[in-house]
Design a protein around this motif. Sequence first.
Motif, PDB file in Angstrom:
ATOM      1  N   GLY A 120       0.813  -1.210   0.000  1.00 47.39           N
ATOM      2  CA  GLY A 120       0.000   0.000   0.000  1.00 47.39           C
ATOM      3  C   GLY A 120       0.846   1.261   0.000  1.00 47.39           C
ATOM      4  N   ILE A 121       1.937   1.249   0.753  1.00 46.65           N
ATOM      5  CA  ILE A 121       2.834   2.408   0.772  1.00 46.65           C
ATOM      6  C   ILE A 121       3.449   2.629  -0.611  1.00 46.65           C
ATOM      7  N   VAL A 122       3.862   1.536  -1.248  1.00 46.19           N
ATOM      8  CA  VAL A 122       4.418   1.644  -2.605  1.00 46.19           C
ATOM      9  C   VAL A 122       3.381   2.235  -3.556  1.00 46.19           C
ATOM     10  N   MET A 123       2.146   1.737  -3.482  1.00 43.85           N
ATOM     11  CA  MET A 123       1.079   2.240  -4.341  1.00 43.85           C
ATOM     12  C   MET A 123       0.764   3.698  -4.054  1.00 43.85           C
ATOM     13  N   ALA A 124       0.729   4.050  -2.776  1.00 40.17           N
ATOM     14  CA  ALA A 124       0.390   5.424  -2.405  1.00 40.17           C
ATOM     15  C   ALA A 124       1.428   6.404  -2.929  1.00 40.17           C
ATOM     16  N   ILE A 125       2.701   6.028  -2.854  1.00 41.13           N
ATOM     17  CA  ILE A 125       3.751   6.905  -3.369  1.00 41.13           C
ATOM     18  C   ILE A 125       3.662   7.015  -4.881  1.00 41.13           C
ATOM     19  N   ALA A 126       3.489   5.868  -5.545  1.00 33.73           N
ATOM     20  CA  ALA A 126       3.476   5.863  -7.013  1.00 33.73           C
ATOM     21  C   ALA A 126       2.262   6.593  -7.569  1.00 33.73           C
ATOM     22  N   PHE A 127       1.077   6.252  -7.073  1.00 29.37           N
ATOM     23  CA  PHE A 127      -0.150   6.811  -7.656  1.00 29.37           C
ATOM     24  C   PHE A 127      -0.651   8.045  -6.916  1.00 29.37           C
ATOM     25  N   GLY A 128      -0.527   8.042  -5.602  1.00 29.67           N
ATOM     26  CA  GLY A 128      -1.036   9.174  -4.842  1.00 29.67           C
ATOM     27  C   GLY A 128      -0.156  10.395  -4.911  1.00 29.67           C
ATOM     28  N   VAL A 129       1.112  10.214  -5.319  1.00 29.09           N
ATOM     29  CA  VAL A 129       2.038  11.340  -5.414  1.00 29.09           C
ATOM     30  C   VAL A 129       2.460  11.563  -6.866  1.00 29.09           C
ATOM     31  N   GLY A 329      -8.008   5.389   0.362  1.00 27.64           N
ATOM     32  CA  GLY A 329      -8.465   4.049   0.706  1.00 27.64           C
ATOM     33  C   GLY A 329      -7.340   3.181   1.228  1.00 27.64           C
ATOM     34  N   ILE A 330      -6.197   3.250   0.578  1.00 30.69           N
ATOM     35  CA  ILE A 330      -5.048   2.432   0.997  1.00 30.69           C
ATOM     36  C   ILE A 330      -4.557   2.850   2.377  1.00 30.69           C
TER      37      ILE A 330
END
Length: 490
Positions: A120-129, A329-330
């Motif tokens: 989730g952290i990987v996804m949040a950095i990639a997509f959320g940032v 969500g993540i």
Amino acid sequence: MLNIIVFSLYLIFIYYVGYKGYKRVQTAEDLIVAGWSMPLSVVTGSLIAALLAAPFFFAAVGSGYTSGGFEGSATMGGLGTCMILGGLIWTKPLRRLKGWTLADYYGLRYGSKKLGAYTGIVMAIAFGVFNAAALTVGGTYIIQQLLQIDFLPAALLFVSLTVLYSVIGGLWAVAYTEIVQGALAIAGILGITIFVLFYYPDITFNPEWWNISELFNKAGVEFWSLYLVLALGDIPAVDLGQRVAAAKSPKVAQRSMMIAGAVIIAISWIPGMLGEAFRTIYPNSDNPETLMLAFAQGYFPPLIAAIFLTAMAAMGMSTVAACYVATSGIVTKNIYLDFINPNPQPKTLLRFSRLVILSSALLGLVLAVSFQRVIDLAYLAWDIIFVTIFWPIVLGPFWRRVSTPAVWASISVGLIYYIVTSLTSVPALPIQSEGFIGLLHELWLVPVFSGVVISGMTIVVVSLLVPPTEHVLEMHRVEKNKALDDVESK
């Protein structure tokens, strides 16, 4: 003035939908997964609009302008392909496991909340940032054209309007407005395409600009770099996964992905063709990513141009809003609920989810202002996803042997390898070839592709050495249970 009027009227519409969504949002589940209630038409329309997001389409046109017709079509073709592959691979398993987010697949399938938080952290950095920043750049271009203001105030306005819209209505409002925005955007894209083909038939589809033979030698490295990072690397796309998680059943989730992917592939040639035409219409452009906007204003009647630009701006808002909501969500589910506060008051959880949306928007804004380029930020996001979490979601539904330690190792090795080789260089033997071998060699030298090979070897080897637990095997049986496909979420 006409642009401002049309844009203002459309803002009234989307905020009305946002208000309707606000009345439906009573819990974090309502905000993030729309109460698991979205039907086929809404999920499909939302996915198509997301894939046709103005920033990505503009970037694809820019690639067609600078590199070639196939290079221009690689982005849309890759996005469409990833939708179909994602539909075949993980949509039903995610819904069968009753995941809130795409990160939940990793936590549930492999029996580890910590792994869900890690991915989730990987996804949040990639997509959320990074991905949110890319979408912010594209949306800012449109606001600049609409209101004739500088980049920084346009970016602040775009983000402010989007954050308010996201916080109010959540995924429900995003999805329903995207249907209208997507229809208007498709009409505008097709209108520009027909206009160019009719009035400039002699400057499109030049064989030298659409040289298919180059795709299979060293010269084709840019096409395959663009296409494969999306076709494969974007399979675990968190914003697309959030829409699928909101579908009312596994069957609806899969069908939506398949239909949306087919539509995008069917029109994937358009960016390459438009980029080629704009090379003649707008020679020596410093920023070809903005030429579609300039063309609409220069060749369409003022009212039609205003409607088109407004629709593209609104679709950009909805798409980046989906990134904000998916990131929320993540962080809410896979970090806050799973580790910080497992039993919060519903209002507390909803307030936290909305604060995460704001944080994602601020980080994306800072990067957008710093880079001011769509393609660089977008592909950085997809590179990170491809080299880390690709193999666990692709192998998980089909190979029962995949174990939790293997997933941890694969993600970590891929991420470390990508960071190190991006800062230094990829180790490789010197090969002098202009043919297919030269193409493979050039792809290997790209950190993300050699990194994917390394992470793939890691997950296979560790899975063979360390078998899965009985709980992980049971989760695999659940994700394969077809009897759950007709069960609608409550």
